[in-house]
Enzyme design. Structure first.
Site, PDB file in Angstrom:
ATOM      1  N   GLU A  15      21.798 -10.890  15.522  1.00  0.00           N
ATOM      2  CA  GLU A  15      20.456 -11.449  15.296  1.00  0.00           C
ATOM      3  C   GLU A  15      19.683 -10.718  14.205  1.00  0.00           C
ATOM      4  O   GLU A  15      18.869 -11.320  13.497  1.00  0.00           O
ATOM      5  CB  GLU A  15      19.652 -11.430  16.598  1.00  0.00           C
ATOM      6  CG  GLU A  15      20.117 -12.423  17.652  1.00  0.00           C
ATOM      7  CD  GLU A  15      21.196 -11.843  18.561  1.00  0.00           C
ATOM      8  OE1 GLU A  15      21.724 -10.742  18.266  1.00  0.00           O
ATOM      9  OE2 GLU A  15      21.522 -12.499  19.576  1.00  0.00           O
ATOM     10  N   PHE A  17      16.208 -12.383  34.392  1.00  0.00           N
ATOM     11  CA  PHE A  17      17.332 -12.030  33.532  1.00  0.00           C
ATOM     12  C   PHE A  17      17.000 -12.325  32.067  1.00  0.00           C
ATOM     13  O   PHE A  17      16.575 -13.419  31.737  1.00  0.00           O
ATOM     14  CB  PHE A  17      18.573 -12.820  33.970  1.00  0.00           C
ATOM     15  CG  PHE A  17      19.772 -12.609  33.087  1.00  0.00           C
ATOM     16  CD1 PHE A  17      20.408 -11.367  33.043  1.00  0.00           C
ATOM     17  CD2 PHE A  17      20.262 -13.641  32.309  1.00  0.00           C
ATOM     18  CE1 PHE A  17      21.513 -11.176  32.233  1.00  0.00           C
ATOM     19  CE2 PHE A  17      21.372 -13.456  31.495  1.00  0.00           C
ATOM     20  CZ  PHE A  17      21.997 -12.218  31.455  1.00  0.00           C
ATOM     21  N   GLN A  18      17.178 -11.356  31.222  1.00  0.00           N
ATOM     22  CA  GLN A  18      16.948 -11.441  29.776  1.00  0.00           C
ATOM     23  C   GLN A  18      15.484 -11.722  29.420  1.00  0.00           C
ATOM     24  O   GLN A  18      15.201 -12.277  28.354  1.00  0.00           O
ATOM     25  CB  GLN A  18      17.881 -12.471  29.129  1.00  0.00           C
ATOM     26  CG  GLN A  18      19.346 -12.028  29.147  1.00  0.00           C
ATOM     27  CD  GLN A  18      20.251 -12.837  28.254  1.00  0.00           C
ATOM     28  OE1 GLN A  18      19.971 -13.993  27.969  1.00  0.00           O
ATOM     29  NE2 GLN A  18      21.345 -12.246  27.818  1.00  0.00           N
ATOM     30  N   LYS A  65      12.227 -21.649  28.087  1.00  0.00           N
ATOM     31  CA  LYS A  65      13.283 -22.658  28.179  1.00  0.00           C
ATOM     32  C   LYS A  65      12.781 -23.954  28.809  1.00  0.00           C
ATOM     33  O   LYS A  65      13.133 -25.054  28.373  1.00  0.00           O
ATOM     34  CB  LYS A  65      14.470 -22.105  28.978  1.00  0.00           C
ATOM     35  CG  LYS A  65      15.626 -23.089  29.050  1.00  0.00           C
ATOM     36  CD  LYS A  65      16.910 -22.464  29.547  1.00  0.00           C
ATOM     37  CE  LYS A  65      18.044 -23.482  29.512  1.00  0.00           C
ATOM     38  NZ  LYS A  65      19.343 -22.884  29.861  1.00  0.00           N
ATOM     39  N   MET A 101      21.066   9.963   0.498  1.00  0.00           N
ATOM     40  CA  MET A 101      19.693  10.456   0.368  1.00  0.00           C
ATOM     41  C   MET A 101      19.402  11.531   1.411  1.00  0.00           C
ATOM     42  O   MET A 101      18.643  12.472   1.160  1.00  0.00           O
ATOM     43  CB  MET A 101      18.694   9.299   0.495  1.00  0.00           C
ATOM     44  CG  MET A 101      17.292   9.652   0.037  1.00  0.00           C
ATOM     45  SD  MET A 101      17.222  10.182  -1.701  1.00  0.00           S
ATOM     46  CE  MET A 101      17.094   8.613  -2.545  1.00  0.00           C
TER      47      MET A 101
END
Length: 588
Positions: free
Chosen positions: A50, A112-113, A162, A478
């Site tokens: 993602e 959940f999630q 959802k 760096m």
């Protein structure tokens, strides 16, 4: 006729003219993905992570004049996207990120999630929405695109539960947006514009300093016209590269921590400074008190009023769209026919040429070790300076900024504000999709490329033939440089003791790879990679570069713009105060 919330969302994206949607499916967005499956007006790009979806959408926007769009699921999908969102926020990139959320009855119950996407992203978005009513989807999406693109651009998150995507409603897409208390400025104040012109015309040592706001504001033509018409010296920030042609003699190079000697000295000792879409951040002016220790009048043009006088006091603030403001200034100047004093300007250029004569970007070539600067110079030469270049973050980023002369805006794609390693490859991918006929290169390091190397798979699936130029010194370069300078050369955890065979990695994903270890092979391999035979192939170029090379000039934290660490050939240059350095006659 009623349709589902997911179908409404898809219709909204179609109404906005979305071309590519970068995303990754998951449980909370399956309704949306089902609606995407049943349409063919925009294309979904299935990334492998993602974070890469958001970087790709970001670069799609940076390299075009469109708003990037990404879609992620709830929970880890949403949190994986946060780095990309913060990257876009720091660089003011217009983008809409749609995240799935658990069903509304489950919000706040540790489902959940479930994550609080609105709360998590609040500090790093221009605005965010949680849609709680299916009837609000269309209006919210319309607002999201408007907010992302208008005023100072930035990312907008739309979090959709959802169950809202499953409910049904009539579809109507608003033709316009009205948001109370959100009215971005466009035109600058006429009185302030006249003050700015008068200051510029009276200046003995004028200087124009251009940032990413000029790139995002499509003001490159106006910047160039102003610089040319007045004969001014010009510098760009890291984010502003390309806003003024990098190969033009009036361009002094990038300024700031790794800016050129002449760009930084001019910044310190100018007497009138006009800042265009730039924000005086710490990597540009370093210490404000030291920067202001030399008297100067400052004009600041910016669409965002909160950026003005944030770090330095500004004498002439002009809030407005930089393109409009510069156009008004140019019109007034053309009508009046006035020009800066020619003698003052000639004296100022004489001093600048003296500074430029030290050639602060000169490096020592080698026939045994590949110098990273040489690779970038050859890349510039072979691509004719026309490539879109995405970079990651580190030494390679600075060498790319210093040695590839960007002549056009939207040609240089870089995480300047957040400094996000892993940005380069997905950014190159997004830019290639936005510009299918362009040559797109990703300049990276062996550390950065491994942070999103899985996108080699996405590149294969969508036939994005980007060329990866890895400046591989086996160190986090760096970090190594700072450890050498400030930590007694104690290279704590900066050495990459185990690296993959990048050629085999590239080949495993179906691409072409080269390992280059000799300086004499640099040019021929670059010509082959960018030549017609491999034009349609992704090529991974693993350049084994000099491990000891450092980026110069450099300004240490706490030091001023005229207190640079200079390259070896300039170590005898006395960085004495400007007034004591020579006789300036009537300049002072």
């Amino acid at each position: 006729m009623q349709i589902s919330g997911a179908e409404i969302l898809v219709r909204c994206l179609q109404e906005e003219g979305v071309e590519f949607l970068f995303g990754y499916p998951g449980g909370a967005v399956l309704e949306i993905y089902d609606a995407i499956f049943r349409q063919d007006k925009f294309k979904h790009v299935l990334v492998r992570h993602e974070q890469a979806a958001v970087h790709a959408a970001d670069a799609y926007s940076r390299s075009s004049d469109k708003t990037g769009v990404a879609l992620v699921t709830s929970g880890p999908g949403a949190t994986n996207a946060v780095t990309g969102i913060a990257t876009a926020y720091m660089d003011s990139i217009p983008m809409v990120v749609i995240s799935g959320q658990v069903a509304t009855p489950a919000i706040g119950l540790d489902a959940f999630q479930e994550v609080d996407m609105v709360g998590i992203t609040r500090p790093c978005v221009k605005h965010n929405f949680l849609v709680k009513d299916v009837n609000d989807i269309a209006d919210t999406i319309k607002k999201a695109f408007y907010i992302a693109k208008s005023g100072r651009p930035g990312p907008v998150v739309v979090d959709i539960p959802k169950d809202i995507t499953q409910q049904r409603a009539e579809f109507h897409y608003p033709e316009s947006v009205h948001i109370r208390s959100y009215v971005p400025a466009t035109r600058g104040h006429p009185g302030q514009i006249k003050k700015a012109i008068n200051l510029l015309l009276e200046a003995k040592r004028p200087y124009i300093y251009v940032g990413g706001g000029a790139v995002q504001g499509n003001a490159a033509a106006e910047v160039t016209e102003l610089v040319k018409s007045l004969g001014l010296p010009c510098t760009n920030t890291l984010m502003g590269l390309g806003a003024y042609p990098g190969s033009d003699p009036q361009f002094l190079g990038m300024l700031g921590m790794h800016g050129t000697y002449e760009a930084n000295m001019a910044m310190q000792y100018c007497d009138v400074l006009i800042a265009v879409g730039a924000r005086f951040d710490d990597r540009v002016i370093s210490v404000p008190a030291h920067f202001l220790s030399q008297p100067k009048k400052i004009i600041h043009i910016d669409v965002d009023p909160s950026s003005i006088s944030k770090r330095v006091k500004v004498d002439v603030p002009i809030v407005g769209d930089v393109k409009h403001v510069l156009r008004e200034m140019l019109d007034i100047l053309q009508q009046s026919g006035q020009k800066p004093d020619a003698q003052y300007l000639a004296n100022w250029w004489k001093q600048i040429e003296e500074w430029r004569g030290h050639n602060s970007l000169l490096y020592t070539p080698s026939t045994e070790l590949i110098k990273p600067q040489y690779v970038v110079e050859k890349l510039y030469e072979i691509t004719g300076g026309k490539a879109i270049v995405a970079s990651d973050v580190g030494q390679h980023q600075m060498w790319a900024a210093q040695y590839y002369k960007f002549d056009s805006p939207k040609q240089w794609l870089n995480s300047g504000g957040l400094g996000t390693m892993g940005f380069g490859l997905p950014a190159a991918m997004g830019a290639q999709l936005a510009n299918p006929d362009a040559t797109v290169a990703c300049i990276t390091g062996e550390g950065s490329i491994q942070m999103n190397i899985q996108e080699l798979s996405t590149c294969k699936q969508y036939h994005t033939p980007v060329k990866i130029v890895a400046l591989n010194n086996r160190y986090l370069g760096m970090v190594r440089q700072w450890q050498e300078f400030f930590y007694g050369t104690r290279y704590s955890e900066s050495y990459m003791d185990a690296l993959p065979d990048f050629v085999k990695v590239a080949e495993a994903y179906g691409h072409v790879g080269f390992k280059i270890e000799n300086p004499s092979d640099v040019e021929p391999v670059l010509r082959e990679a960018f030549g017609p035979a491999l034009k349609e192939r992704l090529v991974f170029l693993d350049f084994r570069t000099d491990q000891s090379e450092n980026v110069f000039p450099m300004i240490q934290n706490g030091k001023g713009l005229d207190q640079m660490d200079l390259p070896p050939h300039m170590r005898d240059v006395q960085q004495v105060p400007f007034e004591n350095n020579r006789d300036y006659g009537n300049m002072c």
